[in-house]
Design an enzyme around this catalytic site. Structure first.
Site, PDB file in Angstrom:
ATOM      1  N   ASP A 336       0.714  -1.319  -0.146  1.00  0.00           N
ATOM      2  CA  ASP A 336      -0.472  -0.560   0.247  1.00  0.00           C
ATOM      3  C   ASP A 336       0.945   1.659  -0.009  1.00  0.00           C
ATOM      4  OD1 ASP A 336      -2.775   1.324  -0.096  1.00  0.00           O
ATOM      5  OD2 ASP A 336      -1.783   1.597   1.871  1.00  0.00           O
ATOM      6  N   THR A 338       0.585   4.938   0.531  1.00  0.00           N
ATOM      7  CA  THR A 338       0.436   5.624   1.624  1.00  0.00           C
ATOM      8  C   THR A 338       0.986   5.171   3.146  1.00  0.00           C
ATOM      9  OG1 THR A 338      -1.253   6.496   1.058  1.00  0.00           O
ATOM     10  CG2 THR A 338      -0.755   7.582   2.733  1.00  0.00           C
ATOM     11  N   ASP A 581      -2.088   0.471   5.980  1.00  0.00           N
ATOM     12  CA  ASP A 581      -2.157   0.700   7.373  1.00  0.00           C
ATOM     13  C   ASP A 581      -3.961   1.437   8.023  1.00  0.00           C
ATOM     14  OD1 ASP A 581      -2.054   3.006   5.956  1.00  0.00           O
ATOM     15  OD2 ASP A 581      -0.344   3.280   7.257  1.00  0.00           O
TER      16      ASP A 581
END
Length: 825
Positions: A336, A338, A581
């Site tokens: 992911d 970011t 996250d």
């Protein structure tokens, strides 16, 4: 009403766990009506006295957070095993019928079991301490204040606040809802978020994906829904481990072989041969004990436990032990962007007004959007930093409506009453979602994306329901907000590591694919130029798997698509790890073979991930991979040692039964051999560095070496024994025959150890040499000769035993090379 905005990726960058309503520790002061929504004025929570009453009645959320097995379970799992039971019975028998030196194998088992308990207890302490560090604390209102407390301190009737990414920790009823959307997929399997209104129930185990609110706890402790599920499945689990299941399979086959062989050996030694009863029992037990590879199970547990401790020192919380093994088998890592490739923070590089918009007015709108959200994500925080509250007249704008973040929509919005009393409504989000295809502004945005910049579009929309499906229709582009992302300094090196290890890296993001590809290209990701907009992704699983294999960067991915992508890769036989996250990563993390969450991520992601990087460093992943490879590679090596012993023990017993001769060994002989050629060296080899990539088919790989090795060792040993029976005669002949056979078996087993210890380093050579020296000392020290009943008689037979062992060593070399050429290393 206030609401969290979004970044253009459609991904939330987790902030501190605070409710959308108030900050933790803030006074719930009715004098300041803007501090709370109107519905919250009466929900000031329990008083200290009421909390004390509920604690006294036991109405407290006292379910322990179980990150590992309890001490009692650890002891029970290591002591009460099938093979410990068998060996324990045999040990008791030997204590009554033979000298203490024939009972040494029992003390070895006690030592091994003790080591297993101590190491797992150390791992438990590490896990428990890290779990406390990584535990998110819910915000609860008490005595008119909001404060963070531990989950186990919540009592019945507590008012618990919720914000995006927060996990519902106990069952309750919604007291306040500000566009509150809850994902209950982990409980119901339904992927779509559920909009909650005051009075609606919420279940523990669900989590907030949008909006905010508060709920009143109605079920705590073991009555809560998630707690009932947790009773059935502890985080300390051994499922999905090829290593553990492979060892279980091997032990099952060993049991099948051991039972009939042991029965035949007992009949042979006690009935057919008219020997001294105690001596017959001792030799029977000596034939049964080495069939059991009991140390293999214990050593595997120790290797896993030490792996957990090592990773714990690097701030890596392993919530399920097989995750160490699983990540070592991974061949595709889905990242992911970011929080993984980029840091959470961003900076505004430029604001470009569109369609003749007034620049000062645009700044005013951005300032209002920033000041209206108490839980800004990375994109909005960058806007707040550039246009702080208190400047201009934004403080006098009143928020009249808010649209929560949605990964599916990829934009948020807010409506205001401005200073002059006029109304305006705004959307802030992904330009290629808010603008129609062919809009000339998209060309300008594409140029910015190719530079790795993130672009948000600020658009004015007609007043109306912001959450309507057609809210973006008729919007007027007002400005482009250009953001620069901060790259993680360790990301490039980590990507390079995975490339060297032949692990494919896929970047999956909700952001624009070209922009993500540019960022990945800056970090040196191979194939970063192969980008795909997920809105054009085929829905057929097979076609999706092909697209996944052909491209490296994917943009505009929805949470459900992330889940489908993982499934598509798995359908092609790939072992997939997923990092994330934000709450939009939960479904994919849950379905991936290994889910990896950042420590600063939402509580929901940490709850479903097998590995949590508490230091939020993507660079820790190579350490986890290396630790897994060390465990798997070394256990595969030492398993060959243990199972070679099992094979030659079973085969020797069969040969003894078929030829109707005395079993050549007493338990003390095989205890000595096992300690020097297996036990001690296996412990050191299991903890040694090992960077070999994990290979599948553990049982097949081990047995194709153990079977020929065991057959050669048994054949050589029994040949020496038969030759010795013809060579020696008279009193003491059996002891001399046993000594010669023991010499051949030791030398053959040492050669197996020497092969397994390759490639040689100074300490591996020293280890093998030390084991050989230990056996030599036994042969030359008189009291050790008597203790172990080992005394070589004459010179002819001992040198014959050495010659047979040399021939066996040559056969071992040939067979290992043949197996390696035919089946691969």
């Amino acid at each position: 009403m206030t609401q969290r905005a979004l970044d253009s990726s459609g991904e939330q960058t987790p902030g501190p766990s605070r409710p959308a309503m108030i900050d933790a520790g803030a006074e719930l002061d009715p004098v300041h009506p803007m501090d709370l929504p109107p519905s919250a004025h009466d929900a000031t929570g329990l008083t200290t006295a009421e909390v004390a009453e509920r604690v006294a009645r036991g109405e407290v959320n006292d379910v322990p957070v179980r990150s590992s097995r309890s001490v009692t379970e650890i002891v029970r799992a290591n002591v009460f095993t099938r093979f410990n039971l068998i060996i324990g019975v045999l040990w008791v028998i030997m204590l009554f019928v033979a000298p203490i030196q024939d009972s040494l194998f029992g003390f070895v088992i006690v030592a091994n079991t003790g080591i297993g308990i101590i190491q797992e207890w150390r791992a438990k302490k590490t896990l428990d301490s890290l779990a406390v560090i990584g535990e998110a604390k819910p915000t609860v209102r008490r005595d008119g204040k909001a404060a963070e407390i531990s989950t186990h301190e919540i009592v019945l009737g507590d008012v618990v606040e919720l914000g995006p990414g927060d996990k519902v920790v106990v069952d309750g009823t919604v007291a306040e809802a500000d566009s509150l959307e809850v994902d209950e997929s982990l409980l119901t399997g339904e992927a779509d978020p559920v909009l909650k209104r005051p009075g609606d129930p919420v279940m523990s185990g669900s989590f907030v994906v949008a909006g905010g609110g508060a709920f009143t706890a109605t079920k705590v402790g073991r009555e809560a829904y998630a707690a009932q599920l947790a009773e059935e499945a502890s985080r300390f689990t051994l499922v999905h481990s090829e290593l553990r299941s492979g060892i279980s399979t091997i032990l099952k086959y060993v049991t099948w072989m051991m039972v009939p062989t042991a029965i035949g050996l007992i009949i042979s030694q006690l009935v057919v041969k008219d020997n001294n009863f105690k001596d017959s029992v001792a030799r029977t037990v000596g034939g049964i004990v080495p069939m059991i590879p009991e140390g293999l199970v214990l050593l595997t547990s120790v290797a896993f436990a030490i792996g957990v401790v090592r990773l714990g020192r690097k701030q890596c919380l392993v919530q399920e032990l097989p995750a160490i093994e699983g990540l070592a088998r991974v061949d595709v890592v889905c990242l992911d962007k970011t929080g993984t490739l980029t840091e959470g923070g961003m900076d505004i590089t430029e604001v470009r007004p569109l369609n003749g918009s007034d620049e000062a007015y645009v700044h005013q709108v951005l300032r209002s959007l920033g000041s209206s959200d108490p839980r800004p994500n990375a994109s909005l925080q960058a806007i707040i930093d550039a246009y702080p509250a208190g400047e201009g007249t934004a403080a006098s704008w009143t928020v009249t409506d808010a649209l929560p973040f949605s990964s599916a929509r990829k934009y948020s919005g807010a409506a205001f009453t401005e200073t002059d009393g006029s109304s305006s409504a705004w959307l802030l989000g992904a330009p290629d979602v808010l603008l129609p295809e062919g809009d000339p502004t998209l060309d300008e945005i594409e140029h910015l994306n190719q530079q790795g910049l993130r672009v948000l579009l600020l658009a004015r929309v007609p007043s109306g329901e912001l959450d309507a499906p057609d809210a973006a229709e008729g919007d007027v582009p007002t400005a482009l907000v250009v953001l620069e992302q901060r790259l993680r300094p360790d990301a490039e090196e980590t990507l390079k590591y995975f490339a060297q290890q032949n692990v494919a890296t896929k970047v999956i993001s909700g952001d624009n694919a070209v922009s993500v590809g540019a960022v990945a290209g800056k970090l040196g990701l191979a194939g970063a130029e192969n980008t795909l907009d997920a809105r054009k992704m085929p829905t057929d699983p097979d076609d999706m798997a092909t697209a996944m294999e052909q491209n490296a960067v994917f943009g505009r991915v929805t949470p459900q698509q992330k889940r489908d992508m993982v499934a598509a890769l798995q359908s092609r036989g790939h072992t997939v790890a997923m990092t994330g996250d934000g709450v939009n990563d939960v479904l994919a993390l849950k379905d991936a073979d290994i889910g990896v969450s950042m420590g600063s991520g939402s509580e929901a992601t940490r709850a479903v991930a097998q590995i949590v990087l508490l230091n939020n460093s993507f660079a820790t992943l190579p350490s986890v991979v290396a630790e897994g490879r060390r465990v798997i590679g070394n256990i595969t090596r030492v398993a060959t040692l243990f199972l070679t012993k099992t094979v030659y023990s079973v085969l020797l017993a069969i040969l003894v039964v078929c030829t109707q001769v005395e079993y050549p060994f007493l338990p003390r002989h095989l205890t000595l051999l096992s300690t020097l050629t297996i036990g001690v060296p296996a412990f050191f080899l299991a903890l040694a560095p090992n960077k070999e990539r994990a290979q599948p088919h553990f049982v097949r790989r081990v047995m194709r070496y153990a079977i020929p090795s065991g057959v050669i060792a048994a054949t050589a040993t029994f040949t020496t024994y038969l030759v010795a029976r013809h060579h020696y005669a008279g009193p003491g002949a059996l002891e001399a025959e046993t000594s010669a056979a023991t010499l051949t078996l030791f030398l053959t087993s040492m050669w197996v150890l020497a092969i397994i210890a390759r490639p040689y380093t100074w300490w591996r050579i020293a280890l093998v040499a030390a084991m050989g020296l230990g056996f030599l000392i036994v042969l030359v020290v008189p009291w050790l000769q008597d203790f172990f009943a080992l005394k070589l008689v004459g010179t002819t037979m001992p040198w014959t035993a050495v010659g047979i062992a040399v021939a066996a060593a040559a056969l071992l070399e040939f067979s290992w090379r043949l197996v390696g050429r035919r089946f691969g290393a």
